[in-house]
Design a protein around this motif. Sequence first.
Motif, PDB file in Angstrom:
ATOM      1  N   MET A  48    -103.353 -10.702 -71.853  1.00 48.39           N
ATOM      2  CA  MET A  48    -103.586 -11.743 -70.918  1.00 48.39           C
ATOM      3  C   MET A  48    -105.320 -12.042 -70.521  1.00 48.39           C
ATOM      4  O   MET A  48    -105.940 -11.176 -70.953  1.00 48.39           O
ATOM      5  N   MET A  49    -105.311 -12.958 -69.967  1.00 48.61           N
ATOM      6  CA  MET A  49    -106.717 -13.440 -69.736  1.00 48.61           C
ATOM      7  C   MET A  49    -106.705 -14.267 -68.602  1.00 48.61           C
ATOM      8  O   MET A  49    -106.150 -15.084 -67.996  1.00 48.61           O
ATOM      9  N   PRO A  50    -107.823 -13.951 -67.619  1.00 50.38           N
ATOM     10  CA  PRO A  50    -107.974 -14.736 -66.405  1.00 50.38           C
ATOM     11  C   PRO A  50    -108.144 -16.141 -66.793  1.00 50.38           C
ATOM     12  O   PRO A  50    -108.833 -16.513 -67.841  1.00 50.38           O
ATOM     13  N   PHE A  51    -108.002 -17.118 -65.850  1.00 55.22           N
ATOM     14  CA  PHE A  51    -108.145 -18.661 -66.120  1.00 55.22           C
ATOM     15  C   PHE A  51    -109.503 -18.837 -66.511  1.00 55.22           C
ATOM     16  O   PHE A  51    -109.958 -19.744 -67.399  1.00 55.22           O
ATOM     17  N   GLU A  52    -110.685 -18.230 -65.813  1.00 57.86           N
ATOM     18  CA  GLU A  52    -111.919 -18.391 -66.130  1.00 57.86           C
ATOM     19  C   GLU A  52    -112.284 -18.007 -67.615  1.00 57.86           C
ATOM     20  O   GLU A  52    -113.177 -18.765 -68.248  1.00 57.86           O
ATOM     21  N   GLU A  53    -111.758 -17.283 -68.110  1.00 59.60           N
ATOM     22  CA  GLU A  53    -111.876 -16.751 -69.422  1.00 59.60           C
ATOM     23  C   GLU A  53    -111.017 -17.825 -70.449  1.00 59.60           C
ATOM     24  O   GLU A  53    -111.782 -18.346 -71.326  1.00 59.60           O
ATOM     25  N   TRP A  54    -109.708 -18.077 -70.382  1.00 51.87           N
ATOM     26  CA  TRP A  54    -109.315 -18.633 -71.268  1.00 51.87           C
ATOM     27  C   TRP A  54    -109.722 -20.009 -71.371  1.00 51.87           C
ATOM     28  O   TRP A  54    -109.536 -20.762 -72.521  1.00 51.87           O
ATOM     29  N   SER A  55    -110.114 -20.741 -70.182  1.00 50.18           N
ATOM     30  CA  SER A  55    -110.282 -22.108 -70.148  1.00 50.18           C
ATOM     31  C   SER A  55    -111.750 -22.547 -70.638  1.00 50.18           C
ATOM     32  O   SER A  55    -112.010 -23.405 -70.929  1.00 50.18           O
ATOM     33  N   THR A  56    -112.493 -21.523 -71.106  1.00 52.02           N
ATOM     34  CA  THR A  56    -113.574 -21.587 -71.679  1.00 52.02           C
ATOM     35  C   THR A  56    -113.539 -21.096 -73.230  1.00 52.02           C
ATOM     36  O   THR A  56    -114.214 -21.603 -74.066  1.00 52.02           O
ATOM     37  N   VAL A  57    -112.787 -20.141 -73.467  1.00 55.77           N
ATOM     38  CA  VAL A  57    -112.748 -19.560 -74.922  1.00 55.77           C
ATOM     39  C   VAL A  57    -112.122 -20.457 -75.785  1.00 55.77           C
ATOM     40  O   VAL A  57    -112.805 -20.612 -77.002  1.00 55.77           O
ATOM     41  N   PHE A  58    -111.236 -21.353 -75.468  1.00 53.03           N
ATOM     42  CA  PHE A  58    -110.652 -22.147 -76.430  1.00 53.03           C
ATOM     43  C   PHE A  58    -111.601 -23.539 -76.430  1.00 53.03           C
ATOM     44  O   PHE A  58    -111.064 -24.627 -77.141  1.00 53.03           O
ATOM     45  N   THR A  59    -112.526 -23.778 -75.389  1.00 53.81           N
ATOM     46  CA  THR A  59    -113.552 -24.915 -75.431  1.00 53.81           C
ATOM     47  C   THR A  59    -112.683 -26.148 -75.575  1.00 53.81           C
ATOM     48  O   THR A  59    -112.988 -27.002 -76.658  1.00 53.81           O
ATOM     49  N   PRO A  60    -112.127 -26.761 -74.755  1.00 53.51           N
ATOM     50  CA  PRO A  60    -110.968 -27.901 -74.865  1.00 53.51           C
ATOM     51  C   PRO A  60    -112.181 -29.016 -74.532  1.00 53.51           C
ATOM     52  O   PRO A  60    -112.317 -29.275 -73.347  1.00 53.51           O
ATOM     53  N   PRO A  61    -112.292 -30.007 -75.568  1.00 52.67           N
ATOM     54  CA  PRO A  61    -112.702 -31.500 -75.022  1.00 52.67           C
ATOM     55  C   PRO A  61    -111.599 -32.348 -75.038  1.00 52.67           C
ATOM     56  O   PRO A  61    -110.502 -32.048 -75.834  1.00 52.67           O
ATOM     57  N   ASP A  62    -111.836 -33.575 -74.572  1.00 55.84           N
ATOM     58  CA  ASP A  62    -110.773 -34.637 -74.660  1.00 55.84           C
ATOM     59  C   ASP A  62    -110.882 -35.150 -76.061  1.00 55.84           C
ATOM     60  O   ASP A  62    -111.817 -34.788 -76.745  1.00 55.84           O
ATOM     61  N   ARG A  63    -110.203 -36.369 -76.257  1.00 52.62           N
ATOM     62  CA  ARG A  63    -109.993 -36.819 -77.353  1.00 52.62           C
ATOM     63  C   ARG A  63    -111.459 -37.665 -77.942  1.00 52.62           C
ATOM     64  O   ARG A  63    -111.710 -37.784 -79.031  1.00 52.62           O
ATOM     65  N   VAL A 117     -98.897 -19.448 -67.884  1.00 53.45           N
ATOM     66  CA  VAL A 117     -99.819 -19.062 -66.983  1.00 53.45           C
ATOM     67  C   VAL A 117     -99.229 -18.665 -65.631  1.00 53.45           C
ATOM     68  O   VAL A 117     -98.178 -19.248 -65.313  1.00 53.45           O
ATOM     69  N   ASP A 118     -99.800 -17.945 -64.725  1.00 50.17           N
ATOM     70  CA  ASP A 118     -99.074 -17.552 -63.348  1.00 50.17           C
ATOM     71  C   ASP A 118     -99.835 -18.611 -62.365  1.00 50.17           C
ATOM     72  O   ASP A 118    -100.453 -19.411 -62.742  1.00 50.17           O
ATOM     73  N   PRO A 119     -99.567 -18.520 -61.215  1.00 50.96           N
ATOM     74  CA  PRO A 119     -99.918 -19.444 -60.054  1.00 50.96           C
ATOM     75  C   PRO A 119    -101.527 -19.396 -59.920  1.00 50.96           C
ATOM     76  O   PRO A 119    -101.819 -20.544 -59.561  1.00 50.96           O
ATOM     77  N   ALA A 120    -101.963 -18.393 -60.411  1.00 52.53           N
ATOM     78  CA  ALA A 120    -103.813 -18.458 -60.315  1.00 52.53           C
ATOM     79  C   ALA A 120    -104.168 -19.094 -61.796  1.00 52.53           C
ATOM     80  O   ALA A 120    -105.324 -19.311 -61.778  1.00 52.53           O
ATOM     81  N   GLY A 121    -103.230 -19.580 -62.628  1.00 53.71           N
ATOM     82  CA  GLY A 121    -103.616 -20.040 -63.808  1.00 53.71           C
ATOM     83  C   GLY A 121    -104.135 -19.043 -64.695  1.00 53.71           C
ATOM     84  O   GLY A 121    -104.634 -19.481 -65.817  1.00 53.71           O
ATOM     85  N   ASP A 122    -104.002 -17.737 -64.603  1.00 60.15           N
ATOM     86  CA  ASP A 122    -104.184 -16.825 -65.557  1.00 60.15           C
ATOM     87  C   ASP A 122    -103.052 -16.641 -66.714  1.00 60.15           C
ATOM     88  O   ASP A 122    -102.091 -16.793 -66.413  1.00 60.15           O
ATOM     89  N   LEU A 123    -103.768 -16.711 -67.801  1.00 59.51           N
ATOM     90  CA  LEU A 123    -102.868 -16.802 -68.863  1.00 59.51           C
ATOM     91  C   LEU A 123    -101.816 -15.184 -69.079  1.00 59.51           C
ATOM     92  O   LEU A 123    -102.235 -14.289 -68.810  1.00 59.51           O
ATOM     93  N   LEU A 124    -100.516 -15.609 -69.130  1.00 62.75           N
ATOM     94  CA  LEU A 124     -99.592 -14.328 -69.054  1.00 62.75           C
ATOM     95  C   LEU A 124     -99.086 -14.097 -70.439  1.00 62.75           C
ATOM     96  O   LEU A 124     -99.001 -12.937 -70.867  1.00 62.75           O
ATOM     97  N   PHE A 125     -99.088 -15.008 -71.419  1.00 61.72           N
ATOM     98  CA  PHE A 125     -98.533 -14.981 -72.699  1.00 61.72           C
ATOM     99  C   PHE A 125     -98.594 -16.366 -73.543  1.00 61.72           C
ATOM    100  O   PHE A 125     -98.405 -17.259 -72.918  1.00 61.72           O
ATOM    101  N   TYR A 126     -98.512 -16.128 -74.940  1.00 57.88           N
ATOM    102  CA  TYR A 126     -98.077 -17.313 -75.581  1.00 57.88           C
ATOM    103  C   TYR A 126     -97.306 -16.796 -76.917  1.00 57.88           C
ATOM    104  O   TYR A 126     -97.430 -15.589 -77.338  1.00 57.88           O
ATOM    105  N   ASN A 127     -96.454 -17.561 -77.525  1.00 57.00           N
ATOM    106  CA  ASN A 127     -95.762 -17.101 -78.552  1.00 57.00           C
ATOM    107  C   ASN A 127     -96.289 -17.177 -79.990  1.00 57.00           C
ATOM    108  O   ASN A 127     -97.665 -17.843 -80.113  1.00 57.00           O
ATOM    109  N   GLU A 128     -95.546 -16.826 -80.841  1.00 54.75           N
ATOM    110  CA  GLU A 128     -96.262 -16.718 -82.335  1.00 54.75           C
ATOM    111  C   GLU A 128     -96.519 -18.203 -82.792  1.00 54.75           C
ATOM    112  O   GLU A 128     -97.486 -18.218 -83.377  1.00 54.75           O
ATOM    113  N   PRO A 129     -95.861 -19.251 -82.485  1.00 54.46           N
ATOM    114  CA  PRO A 129     -96.364 -20.595 -83.131  1.00 54.46           C
ATOM    115  C   PRO A 129     -97.473 -20.897 -82.450  1.00 54.46           C
ATOM    116  O   PRO A 129     -98.468 -21.427 -83.240  1.00 54.46           O
ATOM    117  N   ALA A 130     -97.786 -20.605 -81.123  1.00 52.95           N
ATOM    118  CA  ALA A 130     -98.958 -20.761 -80.613  1.00 52.95           C
ATOM    119  C   ALA A 130    -100.089 -20.199 -81.256  1.00 52.95           C
ATOM    120  O   ALA A 130    -101.191 -20.368 -81.255  1.00 52.95           O
TER     121      ALA A 130
END
Length: 127
Positions: free
Chosen positions: A51-66, A25-38
Amino acid sequence: MEQHPIEVILLRELAGHLSTPIFVVDPAGDLLFYNEPAEQLLGSRFDETGMMPFEEWSTVFTPPDRDGAPIAPDALPIAVQQRRPAQGDMWIRGLDGARRALTVTAIPLQGQWGDHLGAAAIFWEPR
């Protein structure tokens, strides 16, 4: 098209040769890229998401804690906002709908002149 710092370009080149999933991610937290294993863990090819803005990727992948509690988007980019390494466990729901447990290590990225370039997250499914 936006020009990225040489360090980010070189990191993207390196990421293409790693067998470990990496997300940058860049300094704003926006997604720049991810590799093939990702792509396998995130449930979609980067060519499809781009590429995705932070506001989009941080909710698209819906991350809960353990424990299943949602992780607030502002708690995700510690390596970006606080410019320090961070590690933790989380769950994501990939773009393919699959729920996956991940261990994530994030590191801040610094340019050769000391400028803040964002962060890289290396992640894997714990065994």
